[in-house]
Scaffold this motif. Structure first.
Motif, PDB file in Angstrom:
ATOM      1  N   VAL A   1       0.664  -1.145   0.076  1.00 15.25           N
ATOM      2  CA  VAL A   1       0.101   0.052   0.012  1.00 15.25           C
ATOM      3  C   VAL A   1       0.844   1.415  -0.048  1.00 15.25           C
ATOM      4  N   PRO A   2       1.877   1.669   0.870  1.00  9.04           N
ATOM      5  CA  PRO A   2       2.730   2.594   0.870  1.00  9.04           C
ATOM      6  C   PRO A   2       3.371   2.725  -0.280  1.00  9.04           C
ATOM      7  N   ALA A   3       4.019   1.457  -1.013  1.00  9.48           N
ATOM      8  CA  ALA A   3       4.933   1.336  -2.223  1.00  9.48           C
ATOM      9  C   ALA A   3       3.760   2.003  -3.374  1.00  9.48           C
ATOM     10  N   THR A   4       2.567   1.575  -3.393  1.00  7.00           N
ATOM     11  CA  THR A   4       1.548   1.905  -4.682  1.00  7.00           C
ATOM     12  C   THR A   4       1.488   3.469  -4.354  1.00  7.00           C
ATOM     13  N   VAL A   5       0.930   3.997  -2.922  1.00  5.91           N
ATOM     14  CA  VAL A   5       0.802   5.211  -2.960  1.00  5.91           C
ATOM     15  C   VAL A   5       1.912   6.421  -3.314  1.00  5.91           C
ATOM     16  N   ALA A   6       3.250   5.871  -3.013  1.00  2.84           N
ATOM     17  CA  ALA A   6       4.215   6.516  -3.446  1.00  2.84           C
ATOM     18  C   ALA A   6       4.637   6.627  -4.787  1.00  2.84           C
ATOM     19  N   LEU A   7       4.231   5.334  -5.535  1.00  3.86           N
ATOM     20  CA  LEU A   7       4.364   5.357  -6.798  1.00  3.86           C
ATOM     21  C   LEU A   7       3.429   6.520  -7.681  1.00  3.86           C
ATOM     22  N   PHE A   8       2.184   6.450  -7.034  1.00  5.74           N
ATOM     23  CA  PHE A   8       1.094   7.403  -7.691  1.00  5.74           C
ATOM     24  C   PHE A   8       1.434   8.702  -7.424  1.00  5.74           C
ATOM     25  N   ALA A   9       2.179   9.036  -6.251  1.00  7.62           N
ATOM     26  CA  ALA A   9       2.737  10.383  -6.150  1.00  7.62           C
ATOM     27  C   ALA A   9       3.915  10.622  -6.903  1.00  7.62           C
ATOM     28  N   LEU A  10       4.388   9.637  -7.346  1.00 15.02           N
ATOM     29  CA  LEU A  10       5.780   9.921  -8.280  1.00 15.02           C
ATOM     30  C   LEU A  10       5.545  10.135  -9.872  1.00 15.02           C
ATOM     31  N   THR A  11       4.389   9.445 -10.154  1.00 17.54           N
ATOM     32  CA  THR A  11       3.823   9.557 -11.547  1.00 17.54           C
ATOM     33  C   THR A  11       2.455   9.001 -11.556  1.00 17.54           C
ATOM     34  N   PRO A  12       1.562   9.657 -12.329  1.00 18.94           N
ATOM     35  CA  PRO A  12       0.044   9.343 -12.400  1.00 18.94           C
ATOM     36  C   PRO A  12      -0.052   7.996 -13.083  1.00 18.94           C
TER      37      PRO A  12
ATOM     38  N   VAL B   1      -4.923   8.868  -1.961  1.00 17.23           N
ATOM     39  CA  VAL B   1      -4.733   9.041  -3.552  1.00 17.23           C
ATOM     40  C   VAL B   1      -5.256  10.310  -4.101  1.00 17.23           C
ATOM     41  N   THR B   2      -6.608  10.721  -3.291  1.00 18.41           N
ATOM     42  CA  THR B   2      -7.287  12.002  -3.653  1.00 18.41           C
ATOM     43  C   THR B   2      -6.480  13.167  -3.435  1.00 18.41           C
ATOM     44  N   VAL B   3      -6.064  13.350  -2.103  1.00 14.40           N
ATOM     45  CA  VAL B   3      -5.088  14.366  -1.639  1.00 14.40           C
ATOM     46  C   VAL B   3      -3.990  14.589  -2.522  1.00 14.40           C
ATOM     47  N   ILE B   4      -3.418  13.331  -2.831  1.00 14.09           N
ATOM     48  CA  ILE B   4      -2.174  13.667  -3.586  1.00 14.09           C
ATOM     49  C   ILE B   4      -2.481  14.148  -4.978  1.00 14.09           C
ATOM     50  N   GLY B   5      -3.557  13.772  -5.679  1.00 16.21           N
ATOM     51  CA  GLY B   5      -3.998  14.176  -6.819  1.00 16.21           C
ATOM     52  C   GLY B   5      -4.383  15.512  -6.893  1.00 16.21           C
ATOM     53  N   THR B   6      -5.051  16.157  -5.636  1.00 15.31           N
ATOM     54  CA  THR B   6      -5.345  17.445  -5.648  1.00 15.31           C
ATOM     55  C   THR B   6      -4.163  18.140  -5.587  1.00 15.31           C
ATOM     56  N   VAL B   7      -3.156  17.750  -4.809  1.00 16.00           N
ATOM     57  CA  VAL B   7      -1.843  18.410  -4.404  1.00 16.00           C
ATOM     58  C   VAL B   7      -1.022  18.494  -5.926  1.00 16.00           C
ATOM     59  N   LEU B   8      -1.076  17.424  -6.680  1.00 13.66           N
ATOM     60  CA  LEU B   8      -0.275  17.559  -7.795  1.00 13.66           C
ATOM     61  C   LEU B   8      -0.872  18.389  -8.837  1.00 13.66           C
ATOM     62  N   SER B   9      -2.244  18.469  -8.650  1.00  9.80           N
ATOM     63  CA  SER B   9      -2.771  19.209  -9.754  1.00  9.80           C
ATOM     64  C   SER B   9      -2.885  20.761  -9.533  1.00  9.80           C
ATOM     65  N   GLY B  10      -2.641  21.150  -8.184  1.00  6.15           N
ATOM     66  CA  GLY B  10      -2.507  22.513  -7.802  1.00  6.15           C
ATOM     67  C   GLY B  10      -3.960  23.040  -7.382  1.00  6.15           C
ATOM     68  N   ALA B  11      -4.922  22.444  -7.526  1.00  5.64           N
ATOM     69  CA  ALA B  11      -6.289  22.822  -7.355  1.00  5.64           C
ATOM     70  C   ALA B  11      -6.591  23.002  -5.929  1.00  5.64           C
ATOM     71  N   ALA B  12      -7.287  23.950  -5.258  1.00  3.91           N
ATOM     72  CA  ALA B  12      -7.601  24.212  -4.069  1.00  3.91           C
ATOM     73  C   ALA B  12      -8.705  23.350  -3.429  1.00  3.91           C
ATOM     74  N   PRO B  13      -8.812  22.773  -2.195  1.00  7.44           N
ATOM     75  CA  PRO B  13      -9.945  21.995  -1.977  1.00  7.44           C
ATOM     76  C   PRO B  13     -11.254  22.842  -1.560  1.00  7.44           C
ATOM     77  N   GLY B  14     -12.250  22.105  -2.136  1.00  5.41           N
ATOM     78  CA  GLY B  14     -13.569  22.857  -2.114  1.00  5.41           C
ATOM     79  C   GLY B  14     -14.668  21.754  -2.250  1.00  5.41           C
ATOM     80  N   PRO B  15     -15.751  21.990  -2.454  1.00  5.91           N
ATOM     81  CA  PRO B  15     -17.059  21.258  -2.484  1.00  5.91           C
ATOM     82  C   PRO B  15     -16.905  20.077  -3.428  1.00  5.91           C
ATOM     83  N   GLY B  16     -16.164  20.506  -4.685  1.00  6.17           N
ATOM     84  CA  GLY B  16     -16.004  19.417  -5.717  1.00  6.17           C
ATOM     85  C   GLY B  16     -14.783  18.346  -5.113  1.00  6.17           C
ATOM     86  N   TYR B  17     -13.954  18.797  -4.455  1.00  8.74           N
ATOM     87  CA  TYR B  17     -13.018  17.921  -3.846  1.00  8.74           C
ATOM     88  C   TYR B  17     -13.736  16.894  -3.088  1.00  8.74           C
TER      89      TYR B  17
END
Length: 423
Positions: A77-88, A121-137
């Protein structure tokens, strides 16, 4: 399922490992060919995931849930999350990670891990995209978590149904095996009973008759040689007939009256032999018995009538001290009615006596073919044996009430029995 029929997970395990390896290779190819992430760290994380799966997944899947499963997920699980953070492209491995979570953990633990994994995964994706958290998040996270949990519950329910079906099939298999064993045992017991009854009704009766005839000849050999010779001739004839019966039993030939004779002919021979052995009058009345059309009365039913008559006559010869024996053969109610009557000493059918195999055997022959049997007797009043064998087993065979079947009602002191024998 039995021991040779593995669980559905075990049957699918090789295909699942092959699919997991394919996902690892595809992700590695995407990491190598991609330009948005370092190659070596991505391949290192995939190596951790692949090695952990190769070493821990097979035993963990066969013993889930277990510590091995927890150790496997602690590495992957940590390795997969880290891989997702490294590359989509690391999201590809999520497709095989979620099923492993639900396979290796209990339901509650799987729900917690799934929600945490989706959140990460959602937090990492939001951070990587640079979008601010909101209702859509929140909507995206909530929908993803709910979908993942529902998918996991669906997978778990399928596995539970498979377990229930496996248990049911195993129970059915055990029941079928037990029934087969019971049927084999019942068949063997029925065959032993049939052989015992046939031996009693043929060989034992013949040997008993031969013993009586030889004993009579021995007592007459000095004072009446002619009578002794006559008894010895009759003993020889009985022995020959016994030998023929023995050969028929050994060959297990289809049941039929001896020598293939019609029932009245075979029965007349038994009646005549009884009269000769006792030196009394023995008659057979077949005026009311019309030979049935071919196939109407199967051979085993004619044989049952004959064996019942032979056993009744043997009892008359051994126990009754009668001066007259009368046998009647009739057609009645779609079957054959047999009556064997003597004017001997009679007996009390209600008395408790050992050695009732004879009449019990007659009763068994009748009831097996859907027929009935009655023994009517009283001390000093002779005995009547009345049997009815249908041409085919009826759903409700007619009763054997004496007033309905006998040409005359029994004496008031007579008692009806369906089993027993003379003392």
């Amino acid at each position: 399922m039995n021991g040779s029929d593995p669980h559905v997970w075990e049957r699918l395990e090789p295909a699942w490992h092959a699919a997991f390896a394919l996902f690892v290779l595809v992700t590695a190819a995407l990491v190598v060919t991609g330009t948005d992430a370092p190659t070596l760290p991505g391949l290192a994380l995939l190596t951790v995931i692949g090695v952990a799966h190769a070493l821990l997944a097979p035993p963990a899947m066969r013993a889930a849930p277990s510590r091995l499963g927890a150790a496997y997920l602690a590495a992957t699980v940590p390795a997969t999350v880290a891989l997702f953070a490294l590359t989509p492209v690391g999201s590809v491995m999520l497709f095989v990670l979620f099923p492993m979570v639900w396979r290796l953990l209990g339901t509650r633990a799987a729900v917690v891990v799934t929600i945490g994994l989706v959140a990460a995964v959602t937090v990492i994706g939001t951070v990587l995209s640079g979008a601010a958290p909101g209702p859509g998040y929140l909507a995206l996270y909530g929908g993803a978590a709910l979908s993942a949990v529902l998918l996991g519950l669906w997978i778990t329910s399928i596995a539970a149904q498979s377990d229930r079906r496996a248990a049911l099939l195993a129970e059915l298999e055990r029941t079928r095996s037990e029934l087969a064993a019971a049927h084999r045992a019942a068949g063997a017991l029925a065959e032993r009973e049939r052989m015992a009854r046939d031996i009693h009704d043929t060989l034992a009766q013949g040997f008993s008759g031969i013993t009586l005839l030889v004993r009579a000849a021995a007592g007459e050999i000095d004072r009446d040689p002619a009578a002794a010779r006559w008894h010895l001739d009759l003993a020889e004839r009985t022995a020959r007939e016994n030998l023929a019966e023995t050969r028929a039993l050994v060959r297990a030939a289809p049941p039929a009256p001896p020598a293939g004779d019609p029932l009245p002919v075979a029965l007349s021979r038994s009646v005549a032999r009884c009269g000769e052995a006792m030196g009394v009058g023995a008659t057979l009345d077949t005026a009311g018995w019309d030979a049935p059309a071919p196939g109407r009365c199967p051979p085993e039913r004619e044989l049952a009538v004959l064996r019942i008559a032979q056993e009744a006559l043997a009892n008359v010869r051994r126990h009754s001290a009668a001066s007259e024996v009368a046998v009647t053969l009739r057609r009645a109610d779609g079957g054959t009615r047999l009556e064997v009557r003597d004017d001997g000493c009679g007996f009390d059918p209600a008395a408790d006596r050992a050695g009732r195999f004879g009449v019990n055997g007659m009763h068994g022959r009748a009831t097996e073919l859907g027929g009935t049997l009655a023994v009517l007797s009283a001390p000093g009043a002779g005995c009547r044996v009345i049997a009815w064998i249908p041409d085919a087993c009826p759903a409700d065979p007619p009763g054997l009430a004496p007033e309905a079947l006998a040409p005359e009602a029994p004496a008031p002191e007579e008692t009806a029995r369906t089993a027993g024998d003379r003392p």
